[in-house]
Design a protein around this motif. Structure first.
Motif, PDB file in Angstrom:
ATOM      1  N   LEU A  75       1.474 -32.346  20.488  1.00 25.75           N
ATOM      2  CA  LEU A  75       0.832 -33.427  19.604  1.00 25.75           C
ATOM      3  C   LEU A  75       1.611 -33.807  18.593  1.00 25.75           C
ATOM      4  CD1 LEU A  75      -2.835 -31.591  19.025  1.00 25.75           C
ATOM      5  CD2 LEU A  75      -2.200 -33.224  20.841  1.00 25.75           C
ATOM      6  N   TYR A  76       1.264 -35.063  18.199  1.00 30.08           N
ATOM      7  CA  TYR A  76       2.183 -35.655  17.186  1.00 30.08           C
ATOM      8  C   TYR A  76       1.509 -36.376  15.750  1.00 30.08           C
ATOM      9  CZ  TYR A  76       5.073 -35.716  21.166  1.00 30.08           C
ATOM     10  OH  TYR A  76       5.737 -35.286  22.530  1.00 30.08           O
TER      11      TYR A  76
ATOM     12  N   MET B  94       4.366 -31.881  16.398  1.00 26.89           N
ATOM     13  CA  MET B  94       3.719 -30.505  15.989  1.00 26.89           C
ATOM     14  C   MET B  94       4.407 -29.479  16.511  1.00 26.89           C
ATOM     15  SD  MET B  94      -0.365 -29.935  15.318  1.00 26.89           S
ATOM     16  CE  MET B  94      -0.873 -28.827  16.895  1.00 26.89           C
ATOM     17  N   HIS B  95       5.129 -28.487  15.890  1.00 29.56           N
ATOM     18  CA  HIS B  95       5.899 -27.396  16.396  1.00 29.56           C
ATOM     19  C   HIS B  95       4.971 -26.229  16.452  1.00 29.56           C
ATOM     20  CE1 HIS B  95      10.086 -29.220  15.584  1.00 29.56           C
ATOM     21  NE2 HIS B  95       9.652 -29.685  16.740  1.00 29.56           N
TER      22      HIS B  95
ATOM     23  N   ARG C  73       4.043 -15.363  15.610  1.00 23.12           N
ATOM     24  CA  ARG C  73       4.260 -16.337  16.722  1.00 23.12           C
ATOM     25  C   ARG C  73       4.462 -15.477  18.134  1.00 23.12           C
ATOM     26  NH1 ARG C  73       7.213 -18.574  12.448  1.00 23.12           N
ATOM     27  NH2 ARG C  73       6.936 -20.698  12.179  1.00 23.12           N
ATOM     28  N   ASN C  74       3.628 -15.920  19.190  1.00 25.95           N
ATOM     29  CA  ASN C  74       3.569 -15.270  20.534  1.00 25.95           C
ATOM     30  C   ASN C  74       3.590 -16.412  21.421  1.00 25.95           C
ATOM     31  OD1 ASN C  74       3.224 -12.561  19.729  1.00 25.95           O
ATOM     32  ND2 ASN C  74       1.401 -13.135  18.754  1.00 25.95           N
ATOM     33  N   ARG C  75       3.915 -16.067  22.725  1.00 23.59           N
ATOM     34  CA  ARG C  75       3.650 -16.722  23.770  1.00 23.59           C
ATOM     35  C   ARG C  75       2.482 -16.601  24.627  1.00 23.59           C
ATOM     36  NH1 ARG C  75       8.656 -16.817  27.894  1.00 23.59           N
ATOM     37  NH2 ARG C  75       7.859 -14.877  27.998  1.00 23.59           N
ATOM     38  N   LEU C  76       1.857 -17.560  24.797  1.00 28.88           N
ATOM     39  CA  LEU C  76       0.698 -17.341  25.482  1.00 28.88           C
ATOM     40  C   LEU C  76       0.874 -16.785  26.922  1.00 28.88           C
ATOM     41  CD1 LEU C  76      -2.282 -17.886  26.259  1.00 28.88           C
ATOM     42  CD2 LEU C  76      -1.976 -20.174  26.940  1.00 28.88           C
TER      43      LEU C  76
ATOM     44  N   SER D 259      -4.291 -21.063  20.578  1.00 26.09           N
ATOM     45  CA  SER D 259      -3.369 -21.128  21.578  1.00 26.09           C
ATOM     46  C   SER D 259      -2.933 -22.620  21.261  1.00 26.09           C
ATOM     47  CB  SER D 259      -3.864 -21.047  22.953  1.00 26.09           C
ATOM     48  OG  SER D 259      -4.825 -21.452  23.072  1.00 26.09           O
ATOM     49  N   TYR D 260      -1.905 -23.113  21.757  1.00 27.55           N
ATOM     50  CA  TYR D 260      -1.300 -24.612  21.510  1.00 27.55           C
ATOM     51  C   TYR D 260       0.092 -24.572  22.235  1.00 27.55           C
ATOM     52  CZ  TYR D 260       1.446 -28.329  19.748  1.00 27.55           C
ATOM     53  OH  TYR D 260       1.949 -29.816  19.493  1.00 27.55           O
ATOM     54  N   ASN D 261       0.075 -25.461  23.335  1.00 22.07           N
ATOM     55  CA  ASN D 261       1.253 -25.879  24.039  1.00 22.07           C
ATOM     56  C   ASN D 261       2.148 -24.796  24.411  1.00 22.07           C
ATOM     57  OD1 ASN D 261       3.074 -27.664  25.059  1.00 22.07           O
ATOM     58  ND2 ASN D 261       4.394 -28.049  23.089  1.00 22.07           N
ATOM     59  N   GLY D 262       1.583 -23.584  25.031  1.00 23.53           N
ATOM     60  CA  GLY D 262       2.285 -22.441  25.352  1.00 23.53           C
ATOM     61  C   GLY D 262       2.537 -21.479  24.428  1.00 23.53           C
ATOM     62  N   GLN D 263       1.965 -21.713  22.927  1.00 23.15           N
ATOM     63  CA  GLN D 263       1.927 -20.405  22.154  1.00 23.15           C
ATOM     64  C   GLN D 263       0.579 -19.934  22.038  1.00 23.15           C
ATOM     65  OE1 GLN D 263       2.842 -22.664  18.525  1.00 23.15           O
ATOM     66  NE2 GLN D 263       4.966 -23.386  19.228  1.00 23.15           N
ATOM     67  N   MET D 264       0.742 -18.705  21.408  1.00 22.27           N
ATOM     68  CA  MET D 264      -0.511 -17.942  21.214  1.00 22.27           C
ATOM     69  C   MET D 264      -0.249 -17.136  19.724  1.00 22.27           C
ATOM     70  SD  MET D 264      -3.296 -17.111  22.761  1.00 22.27           S
ATOM     71  CE  MET D 264      -4.722 -15.938  23.094  1.00 22.27           C
ATOM     72  N   ASN D 265      -0.641 -18.019  18.627  1.00 24.34           N
ATOM     73  CA  ASN D 265      -0.225 -17.797  17.414  1.00 24.34           C
ATOM     74  C   ASN D 265      -1.255 -17.004  16.622  1.00 24.34           C
ATOM     75  OD1 ASN D 265       2.485 -18.579  17.813  1.00 24.34           O
ATOM     76  ND2 ASN D 265       2.005 -20.767  16.874  1.00 24.34           N
TER      77      ASN D 265
END
Length: 484
Positions: A398-399, A405-406, A253-256, A426-432
């Motif tokens: 998203l739901y 969706m986390h 898990r990372n942050r964009l 990337s999704y909702n501020g994440q960069m996984n």
């Protein structure tokens, strides 16, 4: 039943079928973790059933024309059963993330049944935080990463309250199974369409010869660069060994925002920072294996979407590839980033991607047996050490049936002779990151995952250290001119 429209696989899609072997599975997928509790199984089936008409390919299977007279075609599956494709299971207590990763790896280790539509979805309950997971698995011949993101509208909503989805008043009925003669005709029609496209191109040459000469020049340069890449193979590494059918999976898990902070401090793009972080992790991993890295530059196969804006949501693959640099010989992380940026800038200015696209166009006319050989060359061990693919996702929550969706983690594939593939989304501020490894060749896959975390943390610390003196200098300047 209605006459069936026969849709022939593109050359690229067919190549993904040709590359599949007992140990090299050509499906891709994703792991989604949502807040709980999970919807009921029947509720999920109904949710998917009401949206399947938006993606008709999900009810279609492969059909092969007799005597390999053409590439396979997509036809309606007369025995389609949604319950076969959507499966439900639960983790044993305590439902840890390690257990979930082992389940993802096990599911990805099994090939899809080619006699049925080439997808599965698993609903996983019993997570230790009370949430649930979805594991998707789709053959690469059916959908590529970029169009797959667009097709997520089948499952995911933009709000907790699912919107009304327009649907047909008539229940779905499969069109009749094509006869052998119809399959042969379908292949011939597909070939005729390709020939018609070539004719249209020829007419374009007559109408605009100067533009055509420029395009031909670029294509020739591109083919030359692809040929040069074939004559200059990727280095031999412990990543490029014989693989088996079984997999390991690890997520990071990372942050964009952290990737953007690094690129804002030192230049380049987010993708340049991704390749730099992967290079740092692989450098550490190679050292842990006792391998020296002086003068060693690995090569990553970096898929590039060529899908136009007006093609978003279309099925089928619109991708080409470039070979990105992974300079594991550079110890200094900032120097490593600058080397990646310089190389990637050069690749974008070069004609390498154009050359790969030209080869794909040539394959459109190839008989299936020749196409199979060409596709294996495209994923030859000689050309690259591992796949690194970065897919942009939506930057808002998203739901699924009202559950947020986390996390989302992509799953790539392992071509023959490649024991590691790294997919990023990337999704909702994440960069996984999702790391897929061969079970036997990469028992130390966690070391690479830990290295990604450490490599990004090192770059981030340097970026913040660089920003701190600038901020202090600015504050000092403002104090000098301020009244006492």
């Amino acid at each position: 039943m209605a006459q069936q429209h026969l849709d022939r696989l593109t050359a690229v899609d067919a190549s993904f079928l040709a590359q599949e072997g007992p140990a090299s599975h050509m499906h891709i997928g994703g792991l989604v973790i949502c807040e709980g509790p999970a919807p009921g199984y029947e509720e999920m089936l109904d949710h998917i059933r009401t949206r399947l008409h938006l993606v008709p390919r999900y009810r279609q299977r492969l059909a092969q024309p007799p005597l390999e007279t053409g590439r396979p075609l997509w036809v309606d599956d007369p025995t389609f059963n949604l319950e076969y494709h959507v499966r439900q299971t639960a983790l044993p207590s305590p439902g840890s993330e390690d257990q979930l990763m082992r389940l993802v790896a096990r599911i990805m280790s099994q090939q899809l049944d080619r006699s049925k539509p080439l997808w599965e979805m698993w609903i996983i309950e019993g997570l230790d935080d009370g949430g649930f997971a979805l594991i998707s698995k789709t053959h690469h011949a059916m959908v590529d990463g970029i169009s797959g993101v667009d097709l997520a509208t089948v499952m995911f909503d933009l709000s907790p309250v699912p919107p009304e989805v327009p649907h047909s008043d008539e229940p779905w009925q499969p069109r009749h199974e094509p006869t052998g003669a119809e399959l042969v005709a379908g292949g011939a029609i597909g070939l005729a369409r390709a020939a018609a496209g070539a004719t249209a191109s020829a007419l374009g040459i007559v109408r605009n010869p100067q533009a055509t000469l420029r395009a031909l020049g670029e294509a020739a340069e591109g083919l030359g660069e692809v040929a040069w890449a074939g004559l200059n193979p990727a280095p031999a590494t412990p990543l490029n060994v014989e693989i088996g059918p079984h997999r390991r999976y690890r997520v990071v898990r990372n942050r964009l925002e952290d990737f953007k902070e690094v690129k804002n401090a030192f230049g380049g793009t987010v993708n340049d920072v991704v390749l730099t972080v992967v290079s740092g992790a692989l450098r550490d991993w190679l050292h842990s294996r006792g391998m020296r890295t002086e003068g060693l530059e690995l090569r990553a196969l970096v898929p590039v979407s060529t899908r136009a804006q007006d093609e978003k949501g279309d099925l089928g693959n619109r991708i080409t590839v470039m070979r990105g640099p992974l300079p594991v010989y550079i110890g200094d992380p900032i120097a490593r980033l600058r080397a990646v940026k310089a190389s990637m800038d050069g690749l974008k200015e070069s004609k390498q991607a154009v050359g790969a696209e030209v080869l794909t166009g040539v394959q459109s006319f190839a008989p299936p047996t020749i196409l199979a050989q060409a596709s294996r060359l495209n994923f030859s061990t000689r050309l690259f050490n591992l796949i690194v693919t970065n897919v942009p996702g939506p930057q808002l929550p998203l739901y699924v049936r009202g559950r947020e969706m986390h996390d989302v983690f992509p799953v790539a594939f392992l071509p023959k002779g490649h024991s590691l593939a790294i997919a990023i989304m990337s999704y909702n501020g994440q960069m996984n990151f999702g790391l897929l490894g061969d079970y036997d060749a990469l028992p130390d896959l966690d070391r690479i995952g830990d290295g990604i975390e450490a490599s990004l943390a090192e770059l981030l610390a340097l970026a913040r250290r660089r920003k701190a003196p600038a901020k202090a200098s600015a504050n000092g300047a403002s104090r000098v001119g301020s009244p006492v």
